[in-house]
Design a protein around this motif. Sequence first.
Motif, PDB file in Angstrom:
ATOM      1  N   ASP A 282       0.834  -1.200   0.000  1.00 20.93           N
ATOM      2  CA  ASP A 282       0.000   0.000   0.000  1.00 20.93           C
ATOM      3  C   ASP A 282       0.877   1.261   0.000  1.00 20.93           C
ATOM      4  N   ALA A 283       0.340   2.347  -0.555  1.00 20.32           N
ATOM      5  CA  ALA A 283       1.044   3.635  -0.550  1.00 20.32           C
ATOM      6  C   ALA A 283       1.096   4.195   0.871  1.00 20.32           C
ATOM      7  N   VAL A 284       2.161   4.936   1.165  1.00 16.36           N
ATOM      8  CA  VAL A 284       2.289   5.620   2.453  1.00 16.36           C
ATOM      9  C   VAL A 284       2.591   7.094   2.192  1.00 16.36           C
TER      10      VAL A 284
ATOM     11  N   ILE B  17      14.990   9.120   4.760  1.00 12.17           N
ATOM     12  CA  ILE B  17      14.306   8.264   3.786  1.00 12.17           C
ATOM     13  C   ILE B  17      13.419   7.229   4.479  1.00 12.17           C
ATOM     14  N   SER B  18      13.323   7.281   5.786  1.00 14.40           N
ATOM     15  CA  SER B  18      12.522   6.293   6.499  1.00 14.40           C
ATOM     16  C   SER B  18      11.038   6.457   6.166  1.00 14.40           C
ATOM     17  N   ALA B  19      10.344   5.333   6.166  1.00 14.12           N
ATOM     18  CA  ALA B  19       8.900   5.329   5.903  1.00 14.12           C
ATOM     19  C   ALA B  19       8.232   4.414   6.924  1.00 14.12           C
TER      20      ALA B  19
ATOM     21  N   ILE C  60       2.790 -13.325   5.645  1.00 15.04           N
ATOM     22  CA  ILE C  60       3.938 -12.422   5.576  1.00 15.04           C
ATOM     23  C   ILE C  60       3.914 -11.501   6.791  1.00 15.04           C
ATOM     24  N   SER C  61       5.101 -11.083   7.222  1.00 12.29           N
ATOM     25  CA  SER C  61       5.196 -10.176   8.359  1.00 12.29           C
ATOM     26  C   SER C  61       6.524  -9.450   8.302  1.00 12.29           C
ATOM     27  N   GLY C  62       6.647  -8.428   9.172  1.00 18.28           N
ATOM     28  CA  GLY C  62       7.914  -7.698   9.295  1.00 18.28           C
ATOM     29  C   GLY C  62       8.207  -6.831   8.093  1.00 18.28           C
ATOM     30  N   GLY C  63       9.465  -6.500   7.947  1.00 20.96           N
ATOM     31  CA  GLY C  63       9.909  -5.664   6.842  1.00 20.96           C
ATOM     32  C   GLY C  63      10.234  -4.247   7.275  1.00 20.96           C
ATOM     33  N   THR C  64      11.200  -3.658   6.603  1.00 22.26           N
ATOM     34  CA  THR C  64      11.604  -2.265   6.830  1.00 22.26           C
ATOM     35  C   THR C  64      11.354  -1.477   5.559  1.00 22.26           C
ATOM     36  N   ALA C  65      10.690  -0.321   5.701  1.00 20.94           N
ATOM     37  CA  ALA C  65      10.302   0.477   4.532  1.00 20.94           C
ATOM     38  C   ALA C  65      11.177   1.716   4.417  1.00 20.94           C
ATOM     39  N   LEU C  66      11.628   2.001   3.195  1.00 17.67           N
ATOM     40  CA  LEU C  66      12.447   3.180   2.912  1.00 17.67           C
ATOM     41  C   LEU C  66      11.994   3.822   1.617  1.00 17.67           C
TER      42      LEU C  66
ATOM     43  N   GLU D 234       5.508  13.496  -5.206  1.00 25.09           N
ATOM     44  CA  GLU D 234       4.457  12.499  -5.376  1.00 25.09           C
ATOM     45  C   GLU D 234       4.980  11.326  -6.191  1.00 25.09           C
ATOM     46  N   ASN D 235       4.222  10.240  -6.167  1.00 23.92           N
ATOM     47  CA  ASN D 235       4.578   9.028  -6.922  1.00 23.92           C
ATOM     48  C   ASN D 235       6.010   8.594  -6.631  1.00 23.92           C
ATOM     49  N   LYS D 236       6.336   8.614  -5.367  1.00 27.20           N
ATOM     50  CA  LYS D 236       7.665   8.191  -4.935  1.00 27.20           C
ATOM     51  C   LYS D 236       7.685   6.681  -4.668  1.00 27.20           C
ATOM     52  N   VAL D 237       8.863   6.103  -4.833  1.00 24.25           N
ATOM     53  CA  VAL D 237       9.029   4.660  -4.634  1.00 24.25           C
ATOM     54  C   VAL D 237       9.365   4.373  -3.174  1.00 24.25           C
TER      55      VAL D 237
END
Length: 277
Positions: A63-65, A73-75, A93-99, A107-110
């Motif tokens: 999902d978008a954040v 750059i943390s998300a 599925i679980s966990g994960g680190t988002a950047l 806008e429309n950032k990865v």
Amino acid sequence: VAGDDLDYSLQLAHFDNPNVGINKPVTVLCNLTGTSASNYSFTSPTGIVADVTPYLNASILVDAVSKEYDGSISATTPTLTLNGILVGDDVQISGGTALFNNKNAGENKVVTVSGIIVSGSDALNYAINNSATNSSSVIVPKAATPSISVTAQSVSKIYDGLLSASIPALNVNGLIAGDIVLATGSSAQFDTKNVGNNKVITVNGVTYSGNDALNYTLPNTVQNNTSSITPIILDASNDLEILPTSKIYDGLSTITNLSINLTSALPNDDVSVTYTS
């Protein structure tokens, strides 16, 4: 035997279990058919092996954040959804680190989520990457606050009858450490034309430059309330015109009809000169 009516058909073939593996045993059951089938005895083949490879059509949806610019750059870890899992299979599925791909507002950032843990009794039957991306996330520019502000330095001028002021230097305060934002005004004016201290000037058309200018939402007008307009200093010998006059002798040295003009007053200003002796 030549001339016999004999054929065979595959009745059943199956692995010992449905899971992924290499050189897995395969059980094959065949039937003899034809009018001569009862005259023959047939043993199904043995020692057959084959591979079961992981299912490739499963994926992780991200999902978008969104966040306000903070210089990193943390998300926040977004909601992750498994897609393409076969009905009845146990995969989580679980966990994960988002950047984010970079720190800048836009806008429309990865956003990339890495280190996702895939678990469940059927997890090994799927080729699921432990990282996934979303390309519609957002970093909004950081808004001006009491701690993030733009200030104008004080200016001063000699009274000239105009509102205009010299454009002061502008300072951008409270930026995130290491950020570079420069401010420049296009015009400035006093609140009134009159002489005074602690006067308000307004700087208009403020624009911003620097590597991080687009990461902030800053005002296009800035005020300062400590500026000043000082009086014009007039000199009697240079700025006054005293017109010659005469009178009939009256035994006194006083002049009561002397004419004095102020030559240096600005156009349209209402200034007059009086004298006492």
